[in-house]
Design a protein around this motif. Structure first.
Motif, PDB file in Angstrom:
ATOM      1  N   UNK A 143      16.201  66.103  49.267  1.00  0.00           N
ATOM      2  CA  UNK A 143      15.165  66.982  48.691  1.00  0.00           C
ATOM      3  C   UNK A 143      15.760  68.037  47.752  1.00  0.00           C
ATOM      4  N   UNK A 144      16.908  68.611  48.124  1.00  0.00           N
ATOM      5  CA  UNK A 144      17.499  69.652  47.268  1.00  0.00           C
ATOM      6  C   UNK A 144      17.949  69.056  45.940  1.00  0.00           C
ATOM      7  N   UNK A 145      18.530  67.862  46.042  1.00  0.00           N
ATOM      8  CA  UNK A 145      18.987  67.159  44.835  1.00  0.00           C
ATOM      9  C   UNK A 145      17.811  66.957  43.859  1.00  0.00           C
ATOM     10  N   UNK A 146      16.689  66.485  44.397  1.00  0.00           N
ATOM     11  CA  UNK A 146      15.507  66.254  43.557  1.00  0.00           C
ATOM     12  C   UNK A 146      14.997  67.550  42.932  1.00  0.00           C
ATOM     13  N   UNK A 147      14.879  68.584  43.760  1.00  0.00           N
ATOM     14  CA  UNK A 147      14.300  69.846  43.281  1.00  0.00           C
ATOM     15  C   UNK A 147      15.228  70.495  42.257  1.00  0.00           C
ATOM     16  N   UNK A 148      16.532  70.482  42.541  1.00  0.00           N
ATOM     17  CA  UNK A 148      17.469  71.120  41.606  1.00  0.00           C
ATOM     18  C   UNK A 148      17.492  70.382  40.271  1.00  0.00           C
ATOM     19  N   UNK A 149      17.452  69.051  40.327  1.00  0.00           N
ATOM     20  CA  UNK A 149      17.452  68.276  39.078  1.00  0.00           C
ATOM     21  C   UNK A 149      16.172  68.557  38.284  1.00  0.00           C
ATOM     22  N   UNK A 150      15.048  68.652  38.987  1.00  0.00           N
ATOM     23  CA  UNK A 150      13.777  68.917  38.310  1.00  0.00           C
ATOM     24  C   UNK A 150      13.803  70.317  37.676  1.00  0.00           C
ATOM     25  N   UNK A 151      14.211  71.304  38.479  1.00  0.00           N
ATOM     26  CA  UNK A 151      14.177  72.704  38.023  1.00  0.00           C
ATOM     27  C   UNK A 151      15.140  72.950  36.861  1.00  0.00           C
ATOM     28  N   UNK A 152      16.194  72.131  36.776  1.00  0.00           N
ATOM     29  CA  UNK A 152      17.145  72.297  35.675  1.00  0.00           C
ATOM     30  C   UNK A 152      16.512  71.882  34.343  1.00  0.00           C
ATOM     31  N   UNK A 153      15.475  71.040  34.415  1.00  0.00           N
ATOM     32  CA  UNK A 153      14.874  70.486  33.202  1.00  0.00           C
ATOM     33  C   UNK A 153      13.504  71.033  32.852  1.00  0.00           C
ATOM     34  N   UNK A 154      12.716  71.344  33.874  1.00  0.00           N
ATOM     35  CA  UNK A 154      11.313  71.728  33.659  1.00  0.00           C
ATOM     36  C   UNK A 154      10.960  72.981  34.457  1.00  0.00           C
ATOM     37  N   UNK A 155       9.911  73.712  34.000  1.00  0.00           N
ATOM     38  CA  UNK A 155       9.450  74.837  34.821  1.00  0.00           C
ATOM     39  C   UNK A 155       8.803  74.360  36.125  1.00  0.00           C
ATOM     40  N   UNK A 156       8.968  75.121  37.156  1.00  0.00           N
ATOM     41  CA  UNK A 156       8.331  74.822  38.450  1.00  0.00           C
ATOM     42  C   UNK A 156       7.368  75.981  38.733  1.00  0.00           C
ATOM     43  N   UNK A 157       6.082  75.675  38.966  1.00  0.00           N
ATOM     44  CA  UNK A 157       5.096  76.743  39.150  1.00  0.00           C
ATOM     45  C   UNK A 157       4.734  76.984  40.602  1.00  0.00           C
ATOM     46  N   UNK A 158       4.908  75.941  41.395  1.00  0.00           N
ATOM     47  CA  UNK A 158       4.557  76.076  42.809  1.00  0.00           C
ATOM     48  C   UNK A 158       5.424  75.120  43.608  1.00  0.00           C
ATOM     49  N   UNK A 159       5.793  75.531  44.822  1.00  0.00           N
ATOM     50  CA  UNK A 159       6.552  74.650  45.714  1.00  0.00           C
ATOM     51  C   UNK A 159       5.946  74.760  47.107  1.00  0.00           C
ATOM     52  N   UNK A 205       5.489  79.916  42.936  1.00  0.00           N
ATOM     53  CA  UNK A 205       4.736  80.406  44.091  1.00  0.00           C
ATOM     54  C   UNK A 205       5.038  79.461  45.243  1.00  0.00           C
ATOM     55  N   UNK A 206       5.326  80.031  46.396  1.00  0.00           N
ATOM     56  CA  UNK A 206       5.692  79.216  47.545  1.00  0.00           C
ATOM     57  C   UNK A 206       4.480  79.034  48.466  1.00  0.00           C
ATOM     58  N   UNK A 207       4.337  77.813  48.980  1.00  0.00           N
ATOM     59  CA  UNK A 207       3.247  77.546  49.922  1.00  0.00           C
ATOM     60  C   UNK A 207       3.798  76.955  51.203  1.00  0.00           C
ATOM     61  N   UNK A 208       3.213  77.358  52.321  1.00  0.00           N
ATOM     62  CA  UNK A 208       3.534  76.677  53.579  1.00  0.00           C
ATOM     63  C   UNK A 208       2.551  75.516  53.713  1.00  0.00           C
ATOM     64  N   UNK A 209       2.846  74.589  54.601  1.00  0.00           N
ATOM     65  CA  UNK A 209       2.049  73.359  54.690  1.00  0.00           C
ATOM     66  C   UNK A 209       1.849  72.985  56.161  1.00  0.00           C
ATOM     67  N   UNK A 210       0.602  72.711  56.523  1.00  0.00           N
ATOM     68  CA  UNK A 210       0.296  72.252  57.884  1.00  0.00           C
ATOM     69  C   UNK A 210       0.726  73.237  58.968  1.00  0.00           C
ATOM     70  N   UNK A 211       0.575  74.552  58.728  1.00  0.00           N
ATOM     71  CA  UNK A 211       0.922  75.498  59.794  1.00  0.00           C
ATOM     72  C   UNK A 211       0.021  75.232  60.998  1.00  0.00           C
ATOM     73  N   UNK A 212       0.657  75.157  62.186  1.00  0.00           N
ATOM     74  CA  UNK A 212      -0.105  74.799  63.388  1.00  0.00           C
ATOM     75  C   UNK A 212      -0.154  75.916  64.418  1.00  0.00           C
TER      76      UNK A 212
END
Ligand SMILES: [Fe+2]
Length: 388
Positions: free
Chosen positions: A150-166, A231-238
């Motif tokens: 996951x880090x590899x994917x996110x870092x490669x993406x962020x190096x090339x394009x803007x990221x608005x939400x995760x 902007x950071x989002x949590x997911x499926x908080x239980x």
């Protein structure tokens, strides 16, 4: 664009942030809302014949691109063609700002398109660069925190394009959405039939990945969000503990909490709660968790998202006032316009208000007097330009 961006809409029911004007008009100039009025318009314009005007919808979580790109389990459709078809469908659903939810982190489940992230990102960029997109596209990286890559994917993406939400997701069996292992088995078996032995080894593998990766990946992803301004989002908080963890991670919104307990704790902490439109329209969650309607009734539903059906966004917003006495149409429309815009720092849109972007949707309610009225999108403008 050569089309005029100066026009007037008349004889429309206007859904403002705090009230509805039963009959009014809106003037648009230079891609913005120039003037709003009640009653008869000062000159003739596009006659709405009483149809409703709402702001362009703001969608924060749709994985619908996948439906076009991976239309069958082992088929990958042409990436640019998929993006264009998806964009058209999003526009036709009345959405003028969309956060494309792209998965980061390969899933052991073969249906995952994780490794195609780079291909889809390039296709979206190509569509944007050629000026052919109807809708404004932003990026929402859905990060599966237990994955090895996951880090590899996110870092490669962020190096090339803007990221608005995760968003930080953890679909490990026994966690969150799948707190109960039996729920996980039922859900996954439906998606991908396997023998008990296969399921057991799949579960063991997921638990090991979780033990090794989830903690450190979460920390690094929180850092990346800060570095990129996403902007950071949590997911499926239980649980209340998940809500506390979300606070600690500095999340701006919570996607799809699975219990009332978590939603109340998130609300208490000032974190906006987002639920799925299909959950509202269908009257419950497809994976057996808390119903969005219950959260709305408790006053802790802030944002709706179309999730896996683009048309559900508008439908669910029109459903809320019919089901919940405390929510009027203006408040319901805020859950799909102003509040998601505010949650993601988009101050120039999300309301019918002078000076804001002319992102506008004409809605005709079909069968208005019937048991189940259905909102139909008739015309859509983005920054004053007709896009559907
Ligand atoms: Fe989930």
């Amino acid at each position: 664009m050569t089309e005029p961006t100066e026009f007037l809409i008349e004889n429309a029911s206007l859904v403002l942030p705090d009230r509805v004007i039963e009959s009014g008009w809106v003037a648009v100039a230079d891609g913005k809302i120039a003037e709003i009025g009640e009653g008869a318009a000062p000159e003739r314009g596009i006659d709405f014949h009483g149809d409703t005007l709402v702001p362009g919808l703001v969608e924060l979580h749709t994985d619908h691109l996948e439906a076009h790109f991976a239309p069958r389990p082992h088929v990958r459709w042409h990436a640019l063609s998929s993006v264009m078809a998806y964009d058209a469908q999003i526009a036709a659903a009345g959405i003028t700002t969309v956060f494309d939810s792209l998965r980061a982190g390969s899933d052991a489940d073969s249906a995952s398109i994780g490794t195609d992230l780079a291909l889809l990102a390039a296709a979206i960029e190509e569509a944007r660069a050629t000026g052919h997109l109807r809708v404004e596209h932003k990026t929402h990286l859905r990060c599966e925190i237990a994955c090895d890559d996951v880090l590899e994917h996110v870092e490669a993406y962020a190096a090339k394009y803007p990221v608005h939400m995760m968003s930080l997701m953890d679909h490990t069996p026994g966690q969150r959405q799948f707190k109960d292992l039996e729920t996980w088995r039922r859900y996954y078996m439906r998606k991908k039939p396997m023998t008990d032995a296969e399921a057991n080894s799949f579960i063991a593998n997921r638990l090991e990945l979780h033990a090794n990766n989830a903690g450190p990946n979460r920390l690094r992803l929180v850092e990346i969000a800060a570095e990129t301004g996403a902007v950071l989002a949590s997911h499926d908080d239980a649980t209340a503990a998940h809500a506390a963890e979300a606070v600690g991670n500095g999340v701006g919104l919570a996607e799809f909490p699975t219990t009332m307990e978590a939603a109340l704790a998130l609300n208490e902490a000032g974190i906006r709660v987002m639920m799925g439109g299909p959950n509202v329209v269908r009257g419950g969650s497809h994976s057996g968790n808390v119903a969005a309607e219950e959260l709305a009734r408790a006053g802790v539903l802030d944002i709706l998202s179309s999730d896996y059906v683009p048309a559900s966004l508008l439908m669910s917003a029109f459903e809320l006032p019919r089901r919940i006495p405390g929510i009027d149409l203006a408040a319901a429309i805020r859950t799909v316009t102003l509040t998601p815009a505010q949650a993601t720092g988009l101050a120039d849109r999300g309301a019918i208000e002078t000076g804001l972007r002319a992102d506008l949707v004409r809605v005709h309610v079909s069968g208005a007097a019937s048991e189940s009225p259905t909102p139909i999108v008739r015309q859509v403008w983005r920054e004053g330009r007709r896009v559907s």
